[in-house]
Design an enzyme around this catalytic site. Structure first.
Site, PDB file in Angstrom:
ATOM      1  CG  HIS A 281      -1.266  -1.325   6.256  1.00 54.89           C
ATOM      2  ND1 HIS A 281      -0.210  -0.816   5.533  1.00 54.89           N
ATOM      3  CD2 HIS A 281      -2.374  -0.730   5.755  1.00 54.89           C
ATOM      4  CE1 HIS A 281      -0.660   0.058   4.663  1.00 54.89           C
ATOM      5  NE2 HIS A 281      -1.975   0.131   4.760  1.00 54.89           N
ATOM      6  CD  GLU A 282      -4.097  -3.304   0.740  1.00 61.07           C
ATOM      7  OE1 GLU A 282      -4.121  -2.106   1.091  1.00 61.07           O
ATOM      8  OE2 GLU A 282      -4.093  -3.649  -0.455  1.00 61.07           O
TER       9      GLU A 282
ATOM     10  NE  ARG B 275      -3.304  -1.842  -2.322  1.00 60.92           N
ATOM     11  CZ  ARG B 275      -3.292  -0.519  -2.298  1.00 60.92           C
ATOM     12  NH1 ARG B 275      -2.696   0.157  -3.271  1.00 60.92           N
ATOM     13  NH2 ARG B 275      -3.891   0.152  -1.329  1.00 60.92           N
TER      14      ARG B 275
ATOM     15  CB  CYS C 146      -0.898  -0.018   1.240  1.00 57.65           C
ATOM     16  SG  CYS C 146      -1.936   1.460   1.430  1.00 57.65           S
ATOM     17  CG  HIS C 147       0.523   4.565  -2.850  1.00 57.17           C
ATOM     18  ND1 HIS C 147       1.632   5.012  -3.522  1.00 57.17           N
ATOM     19  CD2 HIS C 147      -0.283   4.028  -3.812  1.00 57.17           C
ATOM     20  CE1 HIS C 147       1.504   4.792  -4.814  1.00 57.17           C
ATOM     21  NE2 HIS C 147       0.347   4.189  -5.023  1.00 57.17           N
ATOM     22  CB  THR C 148      -0.179   3.760   4.112  1.00 55.97           C
ATOM     23  OG1 THR C 148      -1.401   4.281   3.604  1.00 55.97           O
ATOM     24  CG2 THR C 148       0.049   4.317   5.504  1.00 55.97           C
TER      25      THR C 148
ATOM     26  NE  ARG D  74      -4.420   6.819  16.172  1.00 53.67           N
ATOM     27  CZ  ARG D  74      -3.116   6.920  15.937  1.00 53.67           C
ATOM     28  NH1 ARG D  74      -2.286   6.022  16.458  1.00 53.67           N
ATOM     29  NH2 ARG D  74      -2.611   7.881  15.193  1.00 53.67           N
TER      30      ARG D  74
ATOM     31  CB  CYS E 189      -5.436  -0.933   3.494  1.00 57.72           C
ATOM     32  SG  CYS E 189      -5.041   0.831   3.607  1.00 57.72           S
TER      33      CYS E 189
ATOM     34  CB  CYS F  58     -15.962   1.031  22.883  1.00 56.98           C
ATOM     35  SG  CYS F  58     -15.116   1.926  21.541  1.00 56.98           S
TER      36      CYS F  58
ATOM     37  CB  CYS G 243     -12.365   1.065  17.897  1.00 54.51           C
ATOM     38  SG  CYS G 243     -11.923   0.262  19.465  1.00 54.51           S
TER      39      CYS G 243
ATOM     40  CB  CYS H 122     -12.638  -2.888  21.505  1.00 53.36           C
ATOM     41  SG  CYS H 122     -13.806  -1.596  22.036  1.00 53.36           S
TER      42      CYS H 122
ATOM     43  CB  CYS I 229     -17.213  -0.233  19.315  1.00 59.14           C
ATOM     44  SG  CYS I 229     -15.509  -0.601  18.834  1.00 59.14           S
TER      45      CYS I 229
END
Length: 382
Positions: A70-71, A377, A48-50, A120, A180, A105, A116, A100, A108
């Site tokens: 993360h993907e 991708r 991913c670009h992130t 974090r 993502c 929460c 959520c 969660c 959520c």
């Protein structure tokens, strides 16, 4: 239980040692999961670009050394104490936006957001929820986690609340895209903006996220979808997914927002989406939205320190500026539904995968492909 449950695992990983440097292939140690955690074997990871954004040093939260990614699509290898929602052998998609599901929460429990905040602070600090790390290099030094996922490793450890359990027959090297970018684009249309039938839409930036926005807008019944990019080679793919018009800002006189709101439409589009991370494009997207009711959604992540601006009169005259994270999808609830729709043939995503590689060691090649400009991708199968 697996043979490796409760024991450290040694495996290959691509480690980001410093910004603006190639990833290094290393043998690392991955600790067993602690309470509320899950250790998974990564089967496939999409770039991913992130990830590249952080590797290039543009992420203010970027920490080094770290394991990016993360993907992904994964299989549960072992679980920590108290884990009940997934078990060994389950197929999961790691989600950087956790869920969660606790009654306490307010995020959520609210239908208005998916943000959520349970983990974090620790996730942003590159550690697990208890404040420690599960990755160590050959010298025993700790390696930071990334976005709560770190899937550029053959094994990784996730918080249970970051694991979306999916059907076991879904191809992990495809449905990993729902972790993502593709989900973000679709959700920006369906959840954040709730685009209606016969709406008019403009999409700025035709990477994977922008094309997912176009696909989502087509499904939502938009009657006019304007694709905007400075690279006309991307227009054909946009049209295949539902774009009705394509615009290269370099080919029009004056600001592209005036061309869209004035020449292409009388008053602008009902919805516009920035998928570039460029703050000037974000302004253009807002200013081409419809007088009186236009909504513009920021999806792209701007570089650290950049700020958005427009004349207040743009908002006074009825436009709304909003943003989205992971397309507003509640990860553990909604990602399995996206996968189910894909499996039924209702939500094709194969067209996003333009490059494939075999082996975690090929991750740098995938990064080069992404930089080349013709990659939506790149999926690396481990």
């Amino acid at each position: 239980m697996s043979d490796t449950a409760g024991k450290p695992i040694q495996c290959k990983a691509m480690v980001a040692r410093a910004p603006k440097q190639p990833l290094t292939e290393e043998t690392i140690t991955v600790d067993p999961p602690k309470a509320g955690e899950v250790r998974v074997k990564v089967i496939a990871n999409a770039l991913c670009h992130t990830d590249v954004y952080t590797l290039d040093g543009q992420d203010p939260e970027g920490l080094f050394p770290c394991i990016l990614g993360h993907e992904a699509g994964c299989i549960v290898e072992s679980v920590g104490e108290g884990v009940t929602s997934v078990a060994v052998g389950d197929h999961v998609i790691p989600c950087y936006t956790p869920q969660c599901c606790e009654t306490s929460c307010i995020f959520c429990q609210s239908p208005k957001t998916n943000l959520c905040p349970k983990i974090r602070s620790t996730q942003g600090n590159g550690v697990m929820p208890d404040g420690t790390k599960r990755f160590h290099d050959k010298d025993g030094n700790d390696i930071y986690h990334f976005m709560g996922c770190s899937t550029m490793s053959e094994y990784t450890v996730l918080a249970e609340i970051s694991c979306a359990k999916i059907v076991p027959d879904a191809p992990l090297d495809k449905v990993c895209l729902f972790g993502c970018g593709v989900a973000t684009g679709l959700g920006a249309v369906w959840n954040t903006c709730k685009v209606e039938v016969n709406s008019t839409v403009a999409v700025f930036g035709l990477g994977a996220v922008g094309l997912a926005v176009i696909q989502g807008a087509k499904v939502a019944g938009a009657s006019k979808i304007i694709a905007v990019d400075v690279n006309p080679a991307k227009f054909e793919g946009a049209k295949k997914l539902g774009a009705t018009d394509c615009v290269n800002p370099k080919d029009v006189e004056g600001p592209v927002q005036k061309h869209i709101a004035g020449t292409m439409t009388p008053w602008g589009v009902d919805y516009s989406f920035d998928c570039t991370g460029n703050v000037e494009v974000m302004r253009a997207a807002l200013e081409c939205s419809h007088r009186g009711w236009g909504t513009s959604c920021v999806i792209g992540v701007a570089a650290s320190g950049h700020e958005i601006s427009t004349r207040p009169f743009q908002l006074v005259t009825g436009r709304t500026w909003k943003g989205t994270a992971f397309g507003g999808f509640k990860s553990r609830t909604d990602v399995p539904v996206l996968v189910d729709r894909f499996m039924k043939g209702d939500l094709p995503i194969d067209h996003f995968i333009t490059h494939t590689f075999d082996g975690v060691d090929k991750t740098n090649d995938a990064i080069d492909a992404l930089h080349a400009g013709d990659c939506l991708r790149a999926v690396i199968k481990y």
